[in-house]
Design an enzyme around this catalytic site. Structure first.
Site, PDB file in Angstrom:
ATOM      1  N   GLU A   1       3.478 -12.171  -2.630  1.00 14.70           N
ATOM      2  CA  GLU A   1       4.481 -12.843  -1.900  1.00 14.70           C
ATOM      3  C   GLU A   1       4.034 -13.560  -0.549  1.00 14.70           C
ATOM      4  OE1 GLU A   1       4.683  -9.788  -3.501  1.00 14.70           O
ATOM      5  OE2 GLU A   1       6.866  -9.562  -3.823  1.00 14.70           O
TER       6      GLU A   1
ATOM      7  N   CYS B   1       8.116  -7.699   1.853  1.00 11.86           N
ATOM      8  CA  CYS B   1       8.229  -9.254   0.940  1.00 11.86           C
ATOM      9  C   CYS B   1       9.626  -9.686   0.831  1.00 11.86           C
ATOM     10  CB  CYS B   1       7.633  -9.201  -0.183  1.00 11.86           C
ATOM     11  SG  CYS B   1       5.758  -8.620  -0.304  1.00 11.86           S
TER      12      CYS B   1
END
Length: 170
Positions: free
Chosen positions: A64, A95
């Site tokens: 991510e 994330c």
């Protein structure tokens, strides 16, 4: 306050398959990892990536984060409002918070923390939905379990006994 959800949209499986392709690429790249991610806006893939933490010797280089960084470079901004992030694995706390700061509008993930071995998550069992709710982001949607079976193939399952050297979060 709860995180809103319209549920699975027709295009979610198509974009999750692209995230799965990224996971395959990461799985086949020495030093990379098996988590894949794509970021989409208005039906267009803007950025794609996979886990590069070991490859870059950077504990923040999750799929991510790698993909968010690519998107920031491409768009020359850190505001990704209107974008959907697709990831093969439920985002970890780091994330999830990065998505909050980036103003991601929607997160769609495949394998959930219940589908995989606990080594993939921090030991406090933070849930991405809880982090988003607690950050008062009532304008962010999170949807889990999209193509979960296909996504889960990349990871150890609950009850598996992965090699100790791979269990970095335990």
């Amino acid at each position: 306050m709860s995180v809103k959800s319209r549920g699975v949209l027709p295009e979610d499986e198509r974009f999750m398959r692209l995230a799965i392709e990224q996971a395959c690429q990461g799985d086949q790249t020495r030093g990379a990892g098996e988590v894949g991610c794509v970021i989409v806006r208005d039906g267009e893939v803007l950025a794609a990536g996979h886990n590069e933490a070991e490859l870059r010797h950077d504990p923040t280089a999750h799929a991510e984060i790698v993909t968010l960084r690519k998107l920031g470079e491409k768009l020359q901004t850190a505001d990704f409002h209107g974008c959907t992030l697709y990831c093969t694995l439920q985002p970890c706390g780091m994330c999830s918070v990065a998505c909050i700061w980036a103003k991601i509008t929607r997160i769609v993930y495949g394998a959930t923390r219940n589908d995989v071995h606990s080594m993939y998550f921090d030991t406090r069992h933070f849930n991405a939905s809880d982090l988003i709710r607690d950050a008062f982001r009532d304008d962010m949607e999170i949807v889990g379990g999209v193509l979960a079976r296909e996504c889960t193939q990349f990871y150890y399952r609950p009850g598996d006994n992965p090699p100790r050297e791979e269990q970095i979060n335990i």
